[in-house]
Design a protein around this motif. Structure first.
Motif, PDB file in Angstrom:
ATOM      1  N   LEU A   1      10.465 -10.815  13.121  1.00 50.86           N
ATOM      2  CA  LEU A   1      10.006 -11.436  14.351  1.00 50.86           C
ATOM      3  C   LEU A   1       8.914 -12.425  14.007  1.00 50.86           C
ATOM      4  CD1 LEU A   1       9.689 -11.396  17.556  1.00 50.86           C
ATOM      5  CD2 LEU A   1       7.871  -9.750  17.129  1.00 50.86           C
TER       6      LEU A   1
ATOM      7  N   PHE B   1       5.854  -4.101  18.930  1.00 52.59           N
ATOM      8  CA  PHE B   1       6.576  -3.661  17.739  1.00 52.59           C
ATOM      9  C   PHE B   1       5.799  -2.601  16.968  1.00 52.59           C
ATOM     10  CE2 PHE B   1       9.420  -7.062  18.610  1.00 52.59           C
ATOM     11  CZ  PHE B   1      10.599  -6.702  17.984  1.00 52.59           C
TER      12      PHE B   1
ATOM     13  N   ASP C   1      17.549  -7.407  23.097  1.00 50.99           N
ATOM     14  CA  ASP C   1      18.051  -6.194  22.457  1.00 50.99           C
ATOM     15  C   ASP C   1      17.180  -5.024  22.912  1.00 50.99           C
ATOM     16  OD1 ASP C   1      18.812  -4.139  20.809  1.00 50.99           O
ATOM     17  OD2 ASP C   1      18.626  -5.268  18.955  1.00 50.99           O
TER      18      ASP C   1
ATOM     19  N   ASP D   1      13.818  -0.171   9.033  1.00 46.95           N
ATOM     20  CA  ASP D   1      14.342   1.053   9.622  1.00 46.95           C
ATOM     21  C   ASP D   1      14.020   2.271   8.765  1.00 46.95           C
ATOM     22  OD1 ASP D   1      15.267  -0.223  11.839  1.00 46.95           O
ATOM     23  OD2 ASP D   1      17.216  -0.628  10.988  1.00 46.95           O
TER      24      ASP D   1
ATOM     25  N   GLN E   1      18.231  -2.510   6.243  1.00 47.32           N
ATOM     26  CA  GLN E   1      18.211  -3.736   7.022  1.00 47.32           C
ATOM     27  C   GLN E   1      16.869  -3.850   7.739  1.00 47.32           C
ATOM     28  OE1 GLN E   1      21.745  -4.328   9.278  1.00 47.32           O
ATOM     29  NE2 GLN E   1      20.953  -6.090  10.349  1.00 47.32           N
ATOM     30  N   THR E   2      16.377  -5.059   7.862  1.00 46.01           N
ATOM     31  CA  THR E   2      15.094  -5.282   8.522  1.00 46.01           C
ATOM     32  C   THR E   2      15.271  -6.225   9.701  1.00 46.01           C
ATOM     33  OG1 THR E   2      14.524  -7.187   7.155  1.00 46.01           O
ATOM     34  CG2 THR E   2      13.849  -5.033   6.353  1.00 46.01           C
ATOM     35  N   LYS E   3      14.309  -6.184  10.592  1.00 51.32           N
ATOM     36  CA  LYS E   3      14.254  -7.137  11.697  1.00 51.32           C
ATOM     37  C   LYS E   3      13.006  -7.969  11.487  1.00 51.32           C
ATOM     38  CE  LYS E   3      14.145  -7.548  16.706  1.00 51.32           C
ATOM     39  NZ  LYS E   3      15.280  -8.453  16.770  1.00 51.32           N
TER      40      LYS E   3
ATOM     41  N   GLY F   1      15.925  -4.151  17.972  1.00 52.82           N
ATOM     42  CA  GLY F   1      16.515  -4.536  16.707  1.00 52.82           C
ATOM     43  C   GLY F   1      16.810  -3.381  15.782  1.00 52.82           C
ATOM     44  N   TYR F   2      16.764  -2.162  16.281  1.00 49.23           N
ATOM     45  CA  TYR F   2      17.043  -1.003  15.431  1.00 49.23           C
ATOM     46  C   TYR F   2      18.490  -1.050  14.946  1.00 49.23           C
ATOM     47  CZ  TYR F   2      17.435   3.695  13.682  1.00 49.23           C
ATOM     48  OH  TYR F   2      17.638   4.760  12.864  1.00 49.23           O
ATOM     49  N   VAL F   3      18.679  -0.827  13.682  1.00 52.43           N
ATOM     50  CA  VAL F   3      20.024  -0.819  13.098  1.00 52.43           C
ATOM     51  C   VAL F   3      20.196   0.463  12.300  1.00 52.43           C
ATOM     52  CG1 VAL F   3      20.330  -3.313  12.977  1.00 52.43           C
ATOM     53  CG2 VAL F   3      19.215  -2.146  11.119  1.00 52.43           C
TER      54      VAL F   3
ATOM     55  N   ARG G   1       7.741  -7.692  10.259  1.00 55.59           N
ATOM     56  CA  ARG G   1       8.972  -7.148   9.684  1.00 55.59           C
ATOM     57  C   ARG G   1       9.017  -5.661   9.992  1.00 55.59           C
ATOM     58  NH1 ARG G   1      11.669 -10.445   6.050  1.00 55.59           N
ATOM     59  NH2 ARG G   1      10.463 -12.253   5.450  1.00 55.59           N
TER      60      ARG G   1
END
Length: 77
Positions: free
Chosen positions: A19, A30, A4, A67, A15-17, A8-10, A64
């Motif tokens: 890893l 990150f 990506d 955003d 919402q979180t990503k 993982g930006y949404v 984590r």
């Protein structure tokens, strides 16, 4: 599965990503991305059992990325 390019930006601010990595280089990448984008970041060092050997633990970095920069912070400090 392609990587990506957004890290993982949404668009949903809640919402979180997540890893999970053993490579500190991933954590650093990150951290730098979160600083540039102004997102929230939470990094923890955890130990998880190995899949084939449940009594042997490996250390992992849990990253984590939030955003919304305020979601990763503690309200009452």
């Amino acid at each position: 599965m392609p990587a990506d390019p957004t890290g993982g930006y949404v668009t949903n601010p809640r919402q979180t990503k997540l890893l999970m990595t053993q490579d500190i280089g991933d954590v650093t990448r990150f951290m730098e991305g979160a600083e540039m984008l102004g997102t929230g970041l939470q990094v923890r060092r955890i130990a998880l059992p190995k899949r084939d050997e449940p009594h042997v633990f490996q250390e992992w970095w849990e990253v984590r990325v939030f955003d919304d920069p305020h979601l990763g912070s503690r309200e009452h400090e």
